[in-house]
Design an enzyme around this catalytic site. Structure first.
Site, PDB file in Angstrom:
ATOM      1  N   ASP A  28      -4.966   3.651 -13.394  1.00  0.00           N
ATOM      2  CA  ASP A  28      -5.202   2.486 -14.253  1.00  0.00           C
ATOM      3  C   ASP A  28      -6.492   2.747 -15.042  1.00  0.00           C
ATOM      4  O   ASP A  28      -7.515   2.089 -14.833  1.00  0.00           O
ATOM      5  CB  ASP A  28      -5.313   1.233 -13.394  1.00  0.00           C
ATOM      6  CG  ASP A  28      -4.021   0.945 -12.649  1.00  0.00           C
ATOM      7  OD1 ASP A  28      -3.123   0.351 -13.243  1.00  0.00           O
ATOM      8  OD2 ASP A  28      -3.896   1.374 -11.486  1.00  0.00           O
ATOM      9  N   HIS A  74      -3.324   4.118  -2.761  1.00  0.00           N
ATOM     10  CA  HIS A  74      -4.324   3.233  -2.159  1.00  0.00           C
ATOM     11  C   HIS A  74      -5.029   3.938  -0.993  1.00  0.00           C
ATOM     12  O   HIS A  74      -6.237   3.809  -0.817  1.00  0.00           O
ATOM     13  CB  HIS A  74      -3.662   1.969  -1.628  1.00  0.00           C
ATOM     14  CG  HIS A  74      -2.940   1.150  -2.655  1.00  0.00           C
ATOM     15  ND1 HIS A  74      -1.584   0.976  -2.647  1.00  0.00           N
ATOM     16  CD2 HIS A  74      -3.387   0.464  -3.729  1.00  0.00           C
ATOM     17  CE1 HIS A  74      -1.220   0.197  -3.649  1.00  0.00           C
ATOM     18  NE2 HIS A  74      -2.305  -0.122  -4.344  1.00  0.00           N
ATOM     19  N   LEU A  99       0.815  -1.219   0.000  1.00  0.00           N
ATOM     20  CA  LEU A  99       0.000   0.000   0.000  1.00  0.00           C
ATOM     21  C   LEU A  99       0.846   1.266   0.000  1.00  0.00           C
ATOM     22  O   LEU A  99       1.881   1.344   0.655  1.00  0.00           O
ATOM     23  CB  LEU A  99      -0.918   0.021   1.226  1.00  0.00           C
ATOM     24  CG  LEU A  99      -1.942  -1.110   1.331  1.00  0.00           C
ATOM     25  CD1 LEU A  99      -2.870  -0.853   2.519  1.00  0.00           C
ATOM     26  CD2 LEU A  99      -2.744  -1.285   0.058  1.00  0.00           C
TER      27      LEU A  99
HETATM   28  P1  AMP Z   1      -2.969  -2.115  -7.335  1.00  0.00           P
HETATM   29  O1  AMP Z   1      -2.668  -2.489  -5.928  1.00  0.00           O
HETATM   30  O2  AMP Z   1      -1.808  -1.581  -8.091  1.00  0.00           O
HETATM   31  O3  AMP Z   1      -3.723  -3.188  -8.079  1.00  0.00           O
HETATM   32  O4  AMP Z   1      -3.965  -0.892  -7.266  1.00  0.00           O
HETATM   33  C1  AMP Z   1      -5.150  -0.965  -6.509  1.00  0.00           C
HETATM   34  C2  AMP Z   1      -5.976   0.253  -6.807  1.00  0.00           C
HETATM   35  O5  AMP Z   1      -5.249   1.420  -6.449  1.00  0.00           O
HETATM   36  C3  AMP Z   1      -6.333   0.394  -8.292  1.00  0.00           C
HETATM   37  O6  AMP Z   1      -7.663   0.847  -8.406  1.00  0.00           O
HETATM   38  C4  AMP Z   1      -5.353   1.415  -8.758  1.00  0.00           C
HETATM   39  O7  AMP Z   1      -5.808   2.159  -9.867  1.00  0.00           O
HETATM   40  C5  AMP Z   1      -5.242   2.294  -7.529  1.00  0.00           C
HETATM   41  N1  AMP Z   1      -4.001   3.066  -7.594  1.00  0.00           N
HETATM   42  C6  AMP Z   1      -2.752   2.579  -7.825  1.00  0.00           C
HETATM   43  N2  AMP Z   1      -1.863   3.585  -7.870  1.00  0.00           N
HETATM   44  C7  AMP Z   1      -2.568   4.728  -7.663  1.00  0.00           C
HETATM   45  C8  AMP Z   1      -2.223   6.116  -7.606  1.00  0.00           C
HETATM   46  N3  AMP Z   1      -0.965   6.527  -7.767  1.00  0.00           N
HETATM   47  N4  AMP Z   1      -3.212   7.011  -7.386  1.00  0.00           N
HETATM   48  C9  AMP Z   1      -4.496   6.602  -7.216  1.00  0.00           C
HETATM   49  N5  AMP Z   1      -4.881   5.314  -7.273  1.00  0.00           N
HETATM   50  C10 AMP Z   1      -3.935   4.390  -7.485  1.00  0.00           C
END
Ligand code: AMP
Length: 291
Positions: free
Chosen positions: A153, A38, A34
């Site tokens: 994403d 997140h 995280l």
């Molecule tokens: P992940 O753990 O990479 O699968 O991401 C989980 C969620 O967090 C997804 O909806 C991502 O789009 C979001 N997320 C990842 N990086 C960011 C960021 N820098 N800013 C905002 N949301 C993010």
């Protein structure tokens, strides 16, 4: 806060909270490790719901390269500490065998340009099959009223919206703005895998996006010209993008002229680490969106 490992425990925990009056349940699906991105989703979920579920699952089905799956950071202890601090009610952290037990045979597959272009072209359509399958399973397991995703994403968000609409899953899908480091690099769990030298080159990705934004604000409209601007910034840091796309933000069809809102998206490998970033032209500042 409770940490649960099985869908049965998750449901029991949620039933208890609903029984105690929790009317709205918000879900934040993540793969852990995280960071502030997140946490921003968790804050949005906390502000709008009576109970907040954080899922942490490094979903093997969405990885199309075994080495990428093996290298993906796993930091569950500090993640649960961060979840506690963010006032999460339930952490759902299943093993792969819980999500995909022996005999598991179902794939949720969103067809067409939404999954075939950009990330789908680079990583293979199996990537979004994995995403759609796991997110469908999570939305159903939680019975979430709202689920929170990052605009970072952007394509994933479109795929999730399409999947939820097509399957009649009544969860509100909320998109939250991309969180960045001070120098502009979009926060990502993968950033921890960058060396110092790679980390300093990676900043060319948001700088290329910002250079495109500045050029458009100064009147540039021709995508070929904007592409040259972005590429020269990437090349100056010795980065060759896997894609540099100018696309319709709803359909992901390529555009040649900036005459409406346009999603500019970049994927690039910095050393062994594949990073993605994007910005939405024509809708400043980045807006929160719902469906
Ligand atoms: P992940 O753990 O990479 O699968 O991401 C989980 C969620 O967090 C997804 O909806 C991502 O789009 C979001 N997320 C990842 N990086 C960011 C960021 N820098 N800013 C905002 N949301 C993010």
């Amino acid at each position: 806060m409770r940490v649960v490992r099985t869908i049965r425990e998750l449901r029991a925990e949620l039933a208890e909270r609903r029984g105690a009056g929790a009317a709205r349940v918000g879900l934040v699906p993540t793969m852990g490790a995280l960071h502030e991105g997140h946490l921003s989703l968790l804050r949005a979920a906390r502000a709008e719901n009576d109970a907040v579920v954080l899922s942490i699952f490094v979903n093997p089905k969405q990885f199309t390269e075994g080495a990428d799956l093996d290298a993906y950071p796993r930091t569950e202890v500090s993640d649960t500490d961060a979840a506690e601090a963010a006032d999460v009610d339930i952490v759902f952290a299943p093993a792969a065998s819980e999500m995909y037990p022996a005999g598991y045979a179902t794939t949720v597959s969103v067809g067409g340009a939404l999954t075939e272009t950009l990330e789908g072209a680079g990583r293979g359509t199996a990537h979004f099959d994995g995403v759609a399958t796991v997110v469908a399973k999570l939305l159903i397991a939680v019975g979430a009223d709202a689920a929170y995703f990052g605009q970072k994403d952007a394509q994933q968000l479109l795929v999730v919206r399409r999947m939820a609409a097509d399957l009649g899953i009544p969860t509100r899908i909320v998109s939250c703005p991309t969180q960045r480091d001070d120098d502009g690099l979009a926060l990502s769990s993968r950033n921890t895998l960058l060396s110092d030298e790679e980390r300093s080159r990676a900043v060319a990705i948001p700088r290329a996006l910002q250079a495109v934004r500045s050029a458009v604000l100064e009147g540039a409209r021709d995508v070929a010209e904007l592409r040259t601007i972005a590429l020269s910034m990437l090349h100056a840091s010795n980065l060759e993008p896997e894609y540099l796309a100018f696309a319709d933000p709803a359909t992901l069809e390529e555009v040649a002229v900036i005459d409406r809102p346009v999603l500019v998206a970049i994927a690039a490998r910095v050393g062994a680490v594949r990073l993605i970033d994007n910005l939405l032209l024509g809708s400043e500042p980045e807006q929160r969106e719902e469906s």
